[in-house]
Design a protein around this motif. Structure first.
Motif, PDB file in Angstrom:
ATOM      1  N   SER A 167       4.558  10.927   1.488  1.00  0.00           N
ATOM      2  CA  SER A 167       5.161  11.166   0.166  1.00  0.00           C
ATOM      3  C   SER A 167       6.210  10.128  -0.208  1.00  0.00           C
ATOM      4  N   VAL A 168       6.657   9.324   0.753  1.00  0.00           N
ATOM      5  CA  VAL A 168       7.707   8.334   0.483  1.00  0.00           C
ATOM      6  C   VAL A 168       7.298   7.373  -0.628  1.00  0.00           C
ATOM      7  N   THR A 169       6.015   7.079  -0.719  1.00  0.00           N
ATOM      8  CA  THR A 169       5.537   6.116  -1.714  1.00  0.00           C
ATOM      9  C   THR A 169       4.768   6.786  -2.854  1.00  0.00           C
ATOM     10  N   ASN A 170       5.028   8.061  -3.113  1.00  0.00           N
ATOM     11  CA  ASN A 170       4.306   8.764  -4.184  1.00  0.00           C
ATOM     12  C   ASN A 170       4.612   8.229  -5.571  1.00  0.00           C
ATOM     13  N   ARG A 190       0.833  -1.197   0.000  1.00  0.00           N
ATOM     14  CA  ARG A 190       0.000   0.000   0.000  1.00  0.00           C
ATOM     15  C   ARG A 190       0.867   1.244   0.000  1.00  0.00           C
ATOM     16  N   LYS A 191       0.211   2.373  -0.103  1.00  0.00           N
ATOM     17  CA  LYS A 191       0.887   3.658  -0.002  1.00  0.00           C
ATOM     18  C   LYS A 191       1.145   3.952   1.479  1.00  0.00           C
ATOM     19  N   ALA A 192       2.076   4.842   1.755  1.00  0.00           N
ATOM     20  CA  ALA A 192       2.499   5.156   3.125  1.00  0.00           C
ATOM     21  C   ALA A 192       1.433   5.950   3.878  1.00  0.00           C
ATOM     22  N   HIS A 193       1.424   5.719   5.191  1.00  0.00           N
ATOM     23  CA  HIS A 193       0.592   6.475   6.128  1.00  0.00           C
ATOM     24  C   HIS A 193       1.527   7.235   7.066  1.00  0.00           C
ATOM     25  N   ASP A 194       1.008   8.254   7.712  1.00  0.00           N
ATOM     26  CA  ASP A 194       1.801   8.991   8.711  1.00  0.00           C
ATOM     27  C   ASP A 194       2.283   8.066   9.825  1.00  0.00           C
ATOM     28  N   THR A 195       1.520   7.015  10.130  1.00  0.00           N
ATOM     29  CA  THR A 195       1.890   6.083  11.198  1.00  0.00           C
ATOM     30  C   THR A 195       3.090   5.209  10.834  1.00  0.00           C
ATOM     31  N   ASP A 196       3.548   5.266   9.602  1.00  0.00           N
ATOM     32  CA  ASP A 196       4.703   4.474   9.147  1.00  0.00           C
ATOM     33  C   ASP A 196       6.038   5.152   9.454  1.00  0.00           C
ATOM     34  N   ARG A 197       6.019   6.339   9.985  1.00  0.00           N
ATOM     35  CA  ARG A 197       7.236   7.139  10.181  1.00  0.00           C
ATOM     36  C   ARG A 197       8.336   6.372  10.917  1.00  0.00           C
ATOM     37  N   GLU A 198       8.046   5.801  12.074  1.00  0.00           N
ATOM     38  CA  GLU A 198       9.077   5.086  12.841  1.00  0.00           C
ATOM     39  C   GLU A 198       9.623   3.889  12.069  1.00  0.00           C
ATOM     40  N   GLY A 199       8.776   3.217  11.315  1.00  0.00           N
ATOM     41  CA  GLY A 199       9.239   2.111  10.492  1.00  0.00           C
ATOM     42  C   GLY A 199      10.212   2.567   9.415  1.00  0.00           C
ATOM     43  N   PHE A 200       9.897   3.686   8.757  1.00  0.00           N
ATOM     44  CA  PHE A 200      10.813   4.235   7.752  1.00  0.00           C
ATOM     45  C   PHE A 200      12.138   4.641   8.385  1.00  0.00           C
ATOM     46  N   ILE A 201      12.073   5.241   9.557  1.00  0.00           N
ATOM     47  CA  ILE A 201      13.302   5.637  10.250  1.00  0.00           C
ATOM     48  C   ILE A 201      14.149   4.413  10.574  1.00  0.00           C
ATOM     49  N   GLU A 202      13.516   3.358  11.067  1.00  0.00           N
ATOM     50  CA  GLU A 202      14.250   2.124  11.376  1.00  0.00           C
ATOM     51  C   GLU A 202      14.909   1.542  10.123  1.00  0.00           C
ATOM     52  N   LEU A 203      14.185   1.520   9.007  1.00  0.00           N
ATOM     53  CA  LEU A 203      14.741   0.973   7.766  1.00  0.00           C
ATOM     54  C   LEU A 203      15.989   1.719   7.307  1.00  0.00           C
ATOM     55  N   GLN A 204      16.082   2.999   7.621  1.00  0.00           N
ATOM     56  CA  GLN A 204      17.208   3.800   7.175  1.00  0.00           C
ATOM     57  C   GLN A 204      18.346   3.906   8.190  1.00  0.00           C
ATOM     58  N   THR A 205      18.063   3.620   9.463  1.00  0.00           N
ATOM     59  CA  THR A 205      19.077   3.834  10.499  1.00  0.00           C
ATOM     60  C   THR A 205      19.626   2.553  11.121  1.00  0.00           C
ATOM     61  N   ASP A 206      19.007   1.428  10.891  1.00  0.00           N
ATOM     62  CA  ASP A 206      19.455   0.160  11.484  1.00  0.00           C
ATOM     63  C   ASP A 206      20.698  -0.336  10.742  1.00  0.00           C
ATOM     64  N   PRO A 207      21.815  -0.523  11.448  1.00  0.00           N
ATOM     65  CA  PRO A 207      23.062  -0.950  10.778  1.00  0.00           C
ATOM     66  C   PRO A 207      22.949  -2.304  10.090  1.00  0.00           C
ATOM     67  N   GLN A 208      22.181  -3.231  10.634  1.00  0.00           N
ATOM     68  CA  GLN A 208      22.057  -4.544   9.994  1.00  0.00           C
ATOM     69  C   GLN A 208      21.206  -4.465   8.729  1.00  0.00           C
ATOM     70  N   ILE A 209      20.143  -3.693   8.763  1.00  0.00           N
ATOM     71  CA  ILE A 209      19.302  -3.534   7.581  1.00  0.00           C
ATOM     72  C   ILE A 209      20.086  -2.860   6.464  1.00  0.00           C
ATOM     73  N   ARG A 210      20.929  -1.907   6.811  1.00  0.00           N
ATOM     74  CA  ARG A 210      21.660  -1.105   5.829  1.00  0.00           C
ATOM     75  C   ARG A 210      23.065  -1.651   5.540  1.00  0.00           C
ATOM     76  N   LEU A 211      23.355  -2.867   6.007  1.00  0.00           N
ATOM     77  CA  LEU A 211      24.689  -3.446   5.864  1.00  0.00           C
ATOM     78  C   LEU A 211      25.192  -3.422   4.421  1.00  0.00           C
ATOM     79  N   TYR A 212      24.329  -3.756   3.458  1.00  0.00           N
ATOM     80  CA  TYR A 212      24.742  -3.828   2.056  1.00  0.00           C
ATOM     81  C   TYR A 212      24.306  -2.595   1.260  1.00  0.00           C
ATOM     82  N   LEU A 213      23.909  -1.565   1.974  1.00  0.00           N
ATOM     83  CA  LEU A 213      23.388  -0.356   1.321  1.00  0.00           C
ATOM     84  C   LEU A 213      24.161   0.893   1.723  1.00  0.00           C
TER      85      LEU A 213
END
Length: 186
Positions: free
Chosen positions: A63-66, A20-43
């Protein structure tokens, strides 16, 4: 190949997931995806939380999923964000293509650690690729990942992608894998 058409669906469902498209309630999830060292290991490593927060403040979480073909991967029952998925055109200016002109469809995904190994990446990718196969003409679809990212390469293989080549980018060897879109048709 016409580089413009991409997936136009705004929501796709599967047995356990809703893309689905993003909701305002997704904010913490987006932050985790970008700041977690294990998630971002290959990025390229984690981003600073303050920088991600500023970015989300500037554009707005929804707007992340626009862009067409960009989705939140959410649990169908709880609507909790598991990750993101995108089917978009790989820029002809980037390395890693299977056609001379480039611009092929590219599948990318990013999951929170809690979803690793539980199947949402496979289920979400399959659902999105099936939707694209129903909507778009047959064409190559690419996955590009660091060669050392064995988990992502296993998922690509499970989805039916074949390793085509490797190349250097972002100071690491990358593997290019490809399949035909209509291998996902109904």
């Amino acid at each position: 190949m016409n580089p413009s058409p991409t997936l136009s669906a705004t929501e796709i469902t599967s047995d356990r997931l809703r893309l689905r498209k993003a909701h305002d309630t997704d904010r913490e999830g987006f932050i985790e995806l970008q700041t977690d060292p294990q998630i971002r290991l290959y990025l390229g490593g984690p981003r600073l939380r303050s920088a991600v927060e500023r970015y989300l403040d500037a554009i707005g979480t929804t707007s992340v999923t626009n862009s067409p073909g960009t989705f939140v991967i959410a649990d169908k029952m709880t609507d909790r964000l598991f990750g993101t998925l995108m089917i978009d055109r790989r820029s002809a200016g980037l390395p890693g293509h299977v056609t001379e002109e480039g611009g092929e469809l590219e599948l990318t995904y990013l999951l929170r650690r809690e979803a690793w190994g539980a199947g949402p990446a496979f289920e979400a990718a399959t659902a999105a690729l099936r939707a694209a196969a129903d909507e778009l003409p047959d064409q190559p679809v690419l996955v590009v990942t660091q060669t050392t990212n064995e988990r992502s390469l296993k998922l690509a293989t499970r989805l039916g992608f074949q390793r085509m080549s490797t190349f250097e980018a972002h100071d690491a060897e990358q593997t290019l894998a490809a399949t035909n879109l209509h291998s996902f048709k109904g």
